[in-house]
Each structure stands twice: as structure tokens, then as C-alpha cells.
Design a protein around this motif. Structure first.
Motif, PDB file in Angstrom:
ATOM      1  N   ALA A  85       0.932 -21.611  45.920  1.00 10.96           N
ATOM      2  CA  ALA A  85       0.290 -20.416  45.369  1.00 10.96           C
ATOM      3  C   ALA A  85      -1.225 -20.477  45.545  1.00 10.96           C
ATOM      4  CB  ALA A  85       0.644 -20.263  43.895  1.00 10.96           C
ATOM      5  N   GLU A  86      -1.789 -21.659  45.400  1.00 11.85           N
ATOM      6  CA  GLU A  86      -3.233 -21.810  45.542  1.00 11.85           C
ATOM      7  C   GLU A  86      -3.687 -21.529  46.970  1.00 11.85           C
ATOM      8  OE1 GLU A  86      -4.465 -25.612  44.147  1.00 11.85           O
ATOM      9  OE2 GLU A  86      -3.867 -25.238  42.080  1.00 11.85           O
ATOM     10  N   ALA A  87      -2.785 -21.726  47.939  1.00 13.87           N
ATOM     11  CA  ALA A  87      -3.133 -21.531  49.351  1.00 13.87           C
ATOM     12  C   ALA A  87      -2.821 -20.122  49.848  1.00 13.87           C
ATOM     13  CB  ALA A  87      -2.387 -22.558  50.208  1.00 13.87           C
ATOM     14  N   LEU A  88      -2.341 -19.241  48.968  1.00 15.62           N
ATOM     15  CA  LEU A  88      -1.990 -17.894  49.395  1.00 15.62           C
ATOM     16  C   LEU A  88      -3.227 -17.120  49.843  1.00 15.62           C
ATOM     17  CD1 LEU A  88       0.598 -16.889  46.654  1.00 15.62           C
ATOM     18  CD2 LEU A  88       1.047 -17.074  49.111  1.00 15.62           C
ATOM     19  N   PRO A  89      -3.091 -16.353  50.927  1.00 15.65           N
ATOM     20  CA  PRO A  89      -4.238 -15.576  51.411  1.00 15.65           C
ATOM     21  C   PRO A  89      -4.472 -14.320  50.568  1.00 15.65           C
ATOM     22  CG  PRO A  89      -2.301 -15.093  52.735  1.00 15.65           C
ATOM     23  CD  PRO A  89      -1.904 -16.184  51.777  1.00 15.65           C
ATOM     24  N   ASP A  90      -5.707 -13.860  50.531  1.00 13.63           N
ATOM     25  CA  ASP A  90      -6.016 -12.570  49.924  1.00 13.63           C
ATOM     26  C   ASP A  90      -5.888 -11.497  50.997  1.00 13.63           C
ATOM     27  OD1 ASP A  90      -6.617 -13.650  47.403  1.00 13.63           O
ATOM     28  OD2 ASP A  90      -8.625 -14.216  48.096  1.00 13.63           O
ATOM     29  N   GLY A  91      -5.970 -10.258  50.577  1.00  9.31           N
ATOM     30  CA  GLY A  91      -5.961  -9.189  51.566  1.00  9.31           C
ATOM     31  C   GLY A  91      -4.589  -8.624  51.843  1.00  9.31           C
ATOM     32  N   PRO A  92      -4.434  -7.957  52.979  1.00  9.77           N
ATOM     33  CA  PRO A  92      -3.217  -7.198  53.263  1.00  9.77           C
ATOM     34  C   PRO A  92      -1.948  -8.028  53.428  1.00  9.77           C
ATOM     35  CG  PRO A  92      -4.675  -7.274  55.185  1.00  9.77           C
ATOM     36  CD  PRO A  92      -5.449  -7.807  54.031  1.00  9.77           C
ATOM     37  N   HIS A  94      -1.166 -10.648  51.554  1.00  6.81           N
ATOM     38  CA  HIS A  94      -0.915 -11.412  50.333  1.00  6.81           C
ATOM     39  C   HIS A  94       0.515 -11.223  49.823  1.00  6.81           C
ATOM     40  CE1 HIS A  94      -1.700 -13.416  46.506  1.00  6.81           C
ATOM     41  NE2 HIS A  94      -1.090 -12.394  45.922  1.00  6.81           N
ATOM     42  N   THR A  95       0.955  -9.989  49.705  1.00  7.37           N
ATOM     43  CA  THR A  95       2.293  -9.724  49.162  1.00  7.37           C
ATOM     44  C   THR A  95       3.364 -10.382  50.020  1.00  7.37           C
ATOM     45  OG1 THR A  95       1.589  -7.624  48.205  1.00  7.37           O
ATOM     46  CG2 THR A  95       3.947  -7.924  48.545  1.00  7.37           C
ATOM     47  N   ARG A  96       3.235 -10.271  51.333  1.00  5.28           N
ATOM     48  CA  ARG A  96       4.225 -10.878  52.231  1.00  5.28           C
ATOM     49  C   ARG A  96       4.211 -12.404  52.097  1.00  5.28           C
ATOM     50  NH1 ARG A  96       7.397 -13.194  54.420  1.00  5.28           N
ATOM     51  NH2 ARG A  96       8.533 -12.792  56.378  1.00  5.28           N
ATOM     52  N   ALA A  97       3.044 -12.979  51.916  1.00  3.12           N
ATOM     53  CA  ALA A  97       2.937 -14.433  51.761  1.00  3.12           C
ATOM     54  C   ALA A  97       3.583 -14.887  50.453  1.00  3.12           C
ATOM     55  CB  ALA A  97       1.468 -14.861  51.808  1.00  3.12           C
ATOM     56  N   VAL A  98       3.431 -14.083  49.384  1.00  2.00           N
ATOM     57  CA  VAL A  98       4.083 -14.406  48.111  1.00  2.00           C
ATOM     58  C   VAL A  98       5.594 -14.409  48.285  1.00  2.00           C
ATOM     59  CG1 VAL A  98       4.540 -13.594  45.761  1.00  2.00           C
ATOM     60  CG2 VAL A  98       2.212 -13.558  46.657  1.00  2.00           C
TER      61      VAL A  98
END
Length: 202
Positions: A85-92, A94-98
Motif C-alpha cells: 500500500a505504501e508503494a501505490l502510485p498516485d494519479g490516474p 491508483h485505483t487499478r493499482a489498489v
């Protein structure tokens, strides 16, 4: 002042901790490879390199052993989830990475081992008494994590249901993955669901 007994106790405690960890890891390996029915305390003690007597001392029954093993690795996986979770990207993206983080969690050996427990608990009342509260806690923790990662305001009508639908989706994809490698289809579904969440939660 450290006594002789105190000095000796630390290595013994560490040996006990390591032995328990070997037993728990071996139990999860057996659950994943052989299923609940094929997992026995004898097989686990042999695989862990631990004497049968020592294993029985810490885990008197098979149910004690398998529940402790899944709880042990679930806590370990929770630590890994927090790091991811700490390495998740911000921006467009983000949701897909979650969604990928959650999907990977439900495609892990921990989920496969827990699934074996769920199936066994359905017809084993003693096991169900132990497994049900544990699984409820895991479910609450995972839901809370998903809410935090997606930045969801659950006071908005429908948002809580969207989070739960997301968890039901990735859990179902994880279930499908226990039978065959479902990676390509899973990726397409996650792509589409990320679009849905971004539209509905915006």
C-alpha cells in the motif's frame, strides 16, 4: 542483574519461536499442496523437522495447528499488504493499482490455505467455532484497508456496497485462480472494474 537461568531462557525461547514458525509454515504448505483432508499432524511434524511430541505439546489437535497456521500467515500477509500500500502510485493508475494489490492477496497461498479451512469448517462444527470469528475479523480488516486505499467516503449512499462488491470480485477471481491460471482474464476484469470505481466514486 541477569541470572544464569535468565541467560539460558532466551535461547530456549528463540528455539521455541523458530520451531513454532516451522510448524506453521509446514502446515500452510501442506494445506495448499494436499488440502485439509490430506494434511495430518504427523506429516506436518516430519516436514517441519520437529518431533511429534514437541508438535503435540504446542498444538494438541490438527484443528489447533491449521487455524494457528492460517492466522500466522494472514498476519504476515497483512504486513506485506501494508508495505504494498505504501508503494501505490498516485494519479490516474491508483485505483487499478489498489485492485491489483487486493487481487494478489486473494491469489496468494494464504487464501488457498484459508479456503481449505472454510470448506472443512462447513461440516466440522468444532472447526467452524474457531474459524468463523477469525474469518469475520479478517473480512473487517480487509474491508477497512480497501476503504482507506481507495479513499472511499462510506457515508455516501452506495459506496460501502461498492467496496464490498470489489472485495467479493477479487475473492471470486482468487477462487477461480485456485483451479487454473486465470491471469489474463483477471487482468481484463480488473481493468474494467477500475473504470467503474473511478466513475462511481468520483
Amino acid at each position: 542483574m541477569t541470572t544464569a537461568a535468565g541467560t539460558a531462557r532466551v535461547p530456549q525461547e528463540e528455539r521455541t519461536r523458530l520451531m513454532r514458525a516451522r510448524l506453521l509454515e509446514a502446515t500452510v504448505d501442506c494445506l495448499v499442496e494436499r488440502g485439509f483432508a490430506g494434511t495430518s499432524t504427523t506429516l506436518v511434524s516430519e516436514r517441519a523437522g520437529v518431533s511429534r511430541g514437541a508438535q503435540l505439546h504446542h498444538f494438541p489437535t490438527k484443528n489447533d495447528l491449521v487455524v494457528a497456521a492460517v492466522e500466522h500467515l494472514t498476519e504476515k500477509r497483512a504486513t506485506e499488504l501494508a508495505a504494498a500500500a505504501e508503494a501505490l502510485p498516485d494519479g490516474p493508475r491508483h485505483t487499478r493499482a489498489v485492485l491489483q494489490v487486493l487481487a494478489d492477496h486473494f491469489a496468494s497461498p494464504v487464501f488457498a490455505a484459508a479456503l481449505e479451512l472454510w470448506v472443512a469448517a462447513r461440516t466440522d462444527e468444532a472447526l467452524l467455532v474457531t474459524v468463523a470469528p477469525f474469518e469475520q475479523r479478517v473480512g473487517r480488516d480487509t474491508h477497512r484497508l480497501a476503504v482507506d486505499l481507495l479513499g472511499v467516503d462510506e457515508s455516501v449512499p452506495g459506496n460501502r456496497e461498492l467496496v464490498q462488491a470489489t472485495l467479493d470480485l477479487v475473492r471470486g477471481l482468487g477462487l477461480a485462480n485456485t483451479i487454473t491460471d486465470d491471469t489474463r482474464r483477471r487482468e481484463r476484469i480488473l481493468d474494467r472494474w477500475a473504470d467503474v470505481l473511478e466513475k462511481e466514486l468520483s
